[in-house]
Design a protein around this motif. Structure first.
Motif, PDB file in Angstrom:
ATOM      1  N   LEU A 267       0.814  -1.215   0.000  1.00 43.91           N
ATOM      2  CA  LEU A 267       0.000   0.000   0.000  1.00 43.91           C
ATOM      3  C   LEU A 267       0.852   1.271   0.000  1.00 43.91           C
ATOM      4  O   LEU A 267       0.469   2.278  -0.604  1.00 43.91           O
ATOM      5  N   ALA A 268       2.002   1.235   0.637  1.00 45.11           N
ATOM      6  CA  ALA A 268       2.912   2.391   0.594  1.00 45.11           C
ATOM      7  C   ALA A 268       3.335   2.670  -0.845  1.00 45.11           C
ATOM      8  O   ALA A 268       3.375   3.825  -1.285  1.00 45.11           O
ATOM      9  N   ASN A 269       3.615   1.612  -1.580  1.00 48.56           N
ATOM     10  CA  ASN A 269       3.985   1.772  -2.991  1.00 48.56           C
ATOM     11  C   ASN A 269       2.801   2.232  -3.827  1.00 48.56           C
ATOM     12  O   ASN A 269       2.937   3.104  -4.678  1.00 48.56           O
ATOM     13  N   GLU A 270       1.633   1.635  -3.584  1.00 52.63           N
ATOM     14  CA  GLU A 270       0.445   2.010  -4.362  1.00 52.63           C
ATOM     15  C   GLU A 270       0.110   3.497  -4.210  1.00 52.63           C
ATOM     16  O   GLU A 270      -0.209   4.167  -5.178  1.00 52.63           O
ATOM     17  N   PHE A 271       0.199   4.006  -2.980  1.00 52.15           N
ATOM     18  CA  PHE A 271      -0.196   5.395  -2.723  1.00 52.15           C
ATOM     19  C   PHE A 271       0.987   6.361  -2.727  1.00 52.15           C
ATOM     20  O   PHE A 271       0.829   7.537  -2.438  1.00 52.15           O
TER      21      PHE A 271
ATOM     22  N   CYS B 109       3.732   6.716  -0.821  1.00 50.75           N
ATOM     23  CA  CYS B 109       4.000   7.332   0.482  1.00 50.75           C
ATOM     24  C   CYS B 109       5.423   7.057   0.948  1.00 50.75           C
ATOM     25  O   CYS B 109       5.988   6.013   0.666  1.00 50.75           O
ATOM     26  N   THR B 110       5.939   8.007   1.692  1.00 46.73           N
ATOM     27  CA  THR B 110       7.235   7.805   2.337  1.00 46.73           C
ATOM     28  C   THR B 110       7.066   7.676   3.843  1.00 46.73           C
ATOM     29  O   THR B 110       8.003   7.364   4.554  1.00 46.73           O
ATOM     30  N   SER B 111       5.856   7.929   4.320  1.00 46.67           N
ATOM     31  CA  SER B 111       5.583   7.844   5.755  1.00 46.67           C
ATOM     32  C   SER B 111       4.313   7.026   5.972  1.00 46.67           C
ATOM     33  O   SER B 111       3.289   7.275   5.339  1.00 46.67           O
ATOM     34  N   ILE B 112       4.409   6.034   6.874  1.00 45.33           N
ATOM     35  CA  ILE B 112       3.293   5.138   7.163  1.00 45.33           C
ATOM     36  C   ILE B 112       2.999   5.210   8.653  1.00 45.33           C
ATOM     37  O   ILE B 112       3.903   5.150   9.486  1.00 45.33           O
ATOM     38  N   HIS B 113       1.719   5.322   8.989  1.00 51.04           N
ATOM     39  CA  HIS B 113       1.278   5.348  10.388  1.00 51.04           C
ATOM     40  C   HIS B 113       0.383   4.133  10.631  1.00 51.04           C
ATOM     41  O   HIS B 113      -0.570   3.913   9.887  1.00 51.04           O
ATOM     42  N   LEU B 114       0.699   3.351  11.655  1.00 50.62           N
ATOM     43  CA  LEU B 114      -0.111   2.194  12.026  1.00 50.62           C
ATOM     44  C   LEU B 114      -0.758   2.462  13.372  1.00 50.62           C
ATOM     45  O   LEU B 114      -0.079   2.851  14.331  1.00 50.62           O
ATOM     46  N   GLY B 115      -2.064   2.270  13.444  1.00 50.13           N
ATOM     47  CA  GLY B 115      -2.790   2.509  14.686  1.00 50.13           C
ATOM     48  C   GLY B 115      -3.906   1.502  14.847  1.00 50.13           C
ATOM     49  O   GLY B 115      -3.987   0.510  14.129  1.00 50.13           O
ATOM     50  N   GLY B 116      -4.784   1.765  15.809  1.00 49.84           N
ATOM     51  CA  GLY B 116      -5.877   0.851  16.108  1.00 49.84           C
ATOM     52  C   GLY B 116      -5.468  -0.105  17.216  1.00 49.84           C
ATOM     53  O   GLY B 116      -4.301  -0.173  17.624  1.00 49.84           O
ATOM     54  N   GLY B 117      -6.411  -0.855  17.708  1.00 46.74           N
ATOM     55  CA  GLY B 117      -6.197  -1.723  18.853  1.00 46.74           C
ATOM     56  C   GLY B 117      -5.121  -2.776  18.684  1.00 46.74           C
ATOM     57  O   GLY B 117      -4.439  -3.144  19.642  1.00 46.74           O
ATOM     58  N   ASN B 118      -4.925  -3.273  17.464  1.00 46.21           N
ATOM     59  CA  ASN B 118      -3.928  -4.321  17.259  1.00 46.21           C
ATOM     60  C   ASN B 118      -2.534  -3.801  16.910  1.00 46.21           C
ATOM     61  O   ASN B 118      -1.588  -4.581  16.857  1.00 46.21           O
ATOM     62  N   ALA B 119      -2.397  -2.512  16.693  1.00 45.07           N
ATOM     63  CA  ALA B 119      -1.072  -1.960  16.368  1.00 45.07           C
ATOM     64  C   ALA B 119      -0.088  -2.198  17.513  1.00 45.07           C
ATOM     65  O   ALA B 119       1.107  -2.374  17.272  1.00 45.07           O
TER      66      ALA B 119
END
Length: 170
Positions: A79-83, A85-95
């Motif tokens: 998804l980083a390649n598709e969009f 992006c050079t910066s990725i943020h992971l969140g939510g309960g399972n992060a």
């Protein structure tokens, strides 16, 4: 959606930042220079032998956490390649299940967040940056036109104290 609120809370406001929330399923959002940008919802899209939601959600964690972690790595890279992006943020309960060093060798910046930062996104959605002056914000900094020396500016220093107190309350 929750990914959009998280993205507003996590974004630094610079460049193309992708946010993925991991919980019951998988939510995604993109910010460009701090502004939400429309992207496709990947939850029900095909991924591996199933969908993003089924492969990255709670059920997948319960089945096999090590396989789930590998799938997270694959999804982030894809998804980083598709969009673009050079910066990725992971969140939510399972992060919180992702080791902080898991992406240390990635070719892009990956940050793992807790749910508290999503509250900042709620505030920004309704009120914009938390600080009252752009020179005192964390993520949307702009130099004041009138300011001669930011380090000794009394107004800026007071506004930063108010900002810090507001963040603690939130």
């Amino acid at each position: 959606n929750d990914a959009s609120l998280a993205a507003l809370g996590y974004a630094t406001g610079v460049g193309r930042e992708f946010t993925m929330t991991l919980g019951t399923g998988c939510g995604v959002a993109l910010t460009i220079d701090g502004q939400l940008s429309a992207i496709r919802d990947v939850g029900s899209a095909p991924f591996r032998d199933s969908t993003f939601d089924a492969t990255l959600g709670n059920a997948a964690v319960a089945r096999d956490e090590s396989q789930w972690l590998q799938a997270i790595g694959d999804a982030v890279e894809l998804l980083a390649n598709e969009f673009g992006c050079t910066s990725i943020h992971l969140g939510g309960g399972n992060a919180r299940r992702i080791p902080r060093t898991y992406f240390s060798e990635a070719s892009f910046d990956v940050r793992i967040h807790d749910n508290d930062e999503t509250l900042e996104g709620v505030i920004r959605l309704f009120d914009g940056p938390i600080a009252l002056l752009p020179c005192a914000t964390y993520k949307y900094y702009q130099k004041c036109d009138e300011c001669i020396d930011e380090e000794t500016c009394g107004i800026r220093n007071v506004v930063k104290e108010v900002r810090d107190a507001a963040v603690k309350i939130l």
